[in-house]
Design an enzyme around this catalytic site. Sequence first.
Site, PDB file in Angstrom:
ATOM      1  N   GLU A 192      39.888  38.365  45.478  1.00 47.24           N
ATOM      2  CA  GLU A 192      38.416  38.430  45.562  1.00 47.24           C
ATOM      3  C   GLU A 192      37.873  37.189  46.260  1.00 47.24           C
ATOM      4  O   GLU A 192      37.149  36.377  45.674  1.00 47.24           O
ATOM      5  CB  GLU A 192      37.825  38.583  44.159  1.00 47.24           C
ATOM      6  N   GLU A 385      42.443  46.755  42.097  1.00 46.80           N
ATOM      7  CA  GLU A 385      41.828  46.569  40.771  1.00 46.80           C
ATOM      8  C   GLU A 385      40.785  47.644  40.566  1.00 46.80           C
ATOM      9  O   GLU A 385      39.917  47.852  41.432  1.00 46.80           O
ATOM     10  CB  GLU A 385      41.129  45.213  40.648  1.00 46.80           C
TER      11      GLU A 385
HETATM   12  C1  BG6 Z   1      38.022  40.844  38.701  1.00 47.92           C
HETATM   13  C2  BG6 Z   1      39.084  39.777  38.597  1.00 47.92           C
HETATM   14  O1  BG6 Z   1      36.858  40.266  39.127  1.00 47.92           O
HETATM   15  O2  BG6 Z   1      37.647  41.537  37.553  1.00 47.92           O
HETATM   16  C3  BG6 Z   1      39.969  39.871  37.377  1.00 47.92           C
HETATM   17  O3  BG6 Z   1      39.868  39.712  39.762  1.00 47.92           O
HETATM   18  C4  BG6 Z   1      39.151  40.288  36.186  1.00 47.92           C
HETATM   19  O4  BG6 Z   1      40.625  38.651  37.218  1.00 47.92           O
HETATM   20  C5  BG6 Z   1      38.527  41.655  36.460  1.00 47.92           C
HETATM   21  O5  BG6 Z   1      39.831  40.268  34.968  1.00 47.92           O
HETATM   22  C6  BG6 Z   1      37.743  42.213  35.286  1.00 47.92           C
HETATM   23  O6  BG6 Z   1      36.795  41.294  34.866  1.00 47.92           O
HETATM   24  P1  BG6 Z   1      36.668  40.808  33.364  1.00 47.92           P
HETATM   25  O7  BG6 Z   1      35.697  39.706  33.419  1.00 47.92           O
HETATM   26  O8  BG6 Z   1      36.150  41.972  32.616  1.00 47.92           O
HETATM   27  O9  BG6 Z   1      38.013  40.372  32.938  1.00 47.92           O
END
Ligand code: BG6
Length: 487
Positions: A192, A385
């Site tokens: 990201e 992701e």
């Molecule tokens: C992304 C990141 O922004 O979102 C991850 O690359 C992160 O590291 C994921 O865990 C989900 O976000 P969160 O804050 O719910 O863990």
Amino acid sequence: MQNVQGFSKDFLWGGAIAANQAEGAYDAGGKGLSTADMVPYFDKKDYVNLKELMHVTSDSIQKAMAHRSAEGYPKRYGIDFYHRFKEDIALFAELGLKVFRLSINWPRIFPNGDDLTPNEEGLRFYDEVFDELRKNNIEPLVTLSHYEMPMNLVLNYGGWAGREVIDHFVRYADTVMNRYKDKVKYWLTFNEINTTIIEPFTGGGIVEDRVENPMQASYQALHHQFVASSRVTKLAREINSEFKIGCMLARMIHYPATSKPEDVLQTQIDNQLNLLHTDVQVRGSYPPYMARYWAEHGVSVHMEPGDLDLLKQHTVDFISFSYYTSLVSAVNPEEYGVTGGNLYSTIRNPNLPRTEWGWQLDPIGLRVALKEMYDRYQLPLFVVENGLGARDTVEPDGSIQDDYRIDYFRQHIQQMKEAVMDGVDLMGYTSWGVIDIISASTSEMSKRYGFIYVDQDDHGKGTLDRYKKKSFGWYQKVIASNGEDLD
Ligand code: BG6
């Protein structure tokens, strides 16, 4: 015509984690402190202001550096993947993963970032992890930098705003790409990469109270990351011509709040500011719209001779991105209610349901994002992701009935399939996080993403035992049927 039937037969189904949210063992095996180790747990009631949640200051860093234990700093203990990776990988194999995305914890290899020789114990750890993955026929997909900058580089070089950090990162990348050249084929440079602008400490190691103009420092840092990424891409091709190098963007697709032309224009600007990153890393040059934006915001990015040539010559092989939610743009955002989101809050979209953490759920937005990015770049895409952060309940019989997670994945995978049928070249999909890990933004354990439940609470208490949730069997079936069976 290609792919009108759905996913290609070599589609890379997988799951993802990041070292700093899973490994724990923050000071074991010679590891140095990272940016993630600076973030304490605190009871957050306000889930809207994510920037505030992830923010650290000089004072909080000083406190964290003096705090010589993992207690109160959940990312320091993670889910103990460091000691339990074999057990976890066995579960990933049972799930049927073809690919597993993980990051290498930079300060495990170079504890201070500027060390001239790597830490052998850190290198050995990843040898074992990659060997275990290979043994289980799982392809590793490695992120070189996932919010894990060595703190020495933050404190003594100004984070990524310091030009010398490029050399330190290239040395680190050179070390691990050479070491694992026969074990890893797919690499991502920065997770990201746009986080550097949105949350400068997390993405760029910039402590905002230590710089005069945080926006200036952030764009300077981003430029250094672009240059580092190109240098690493060049190097990667010299080390092993089979390597595939990707960039990684938090895709924040913006919709207009209304059909007022002013809102549509604002939406276009917000989308451009997000796609700036892939424009540079895929097309190899800064897009023309940035000059005016920087001028109007008093930003002047220093570039060395040769930088622009590097960006031009060493662009990526594929584009990866995270997708959690869509956002809304308006020329007068203060007129609307806000809600949480991935990395920052957004205007509330009345057409979308929200999670307990305020993230708006929009599976169709994933199809829109895929189509639009493929139209723009015509390079293979990889969704690295996507997932649902939710509170799970363990029933008296030990089961976890997470039908809400199954619904979420079903809808997103369905839309992804539609995008493939629309002609998008999609390499794979790694769900976030395949096993419960510490949340990046809130440092909670109770915001769970996995198909595998980890018995640990927000304060690090629990057996750390792993249990399969109902969604485990569902995703197993999805993979086995190559995305055909989504029931
Ligand atoms: C992304 C990141 O922004 O979102 C991850 O690359 C992160 O590291 C994921 O865990 C989900 O976000 P969160 O804050 O719910 O863990």
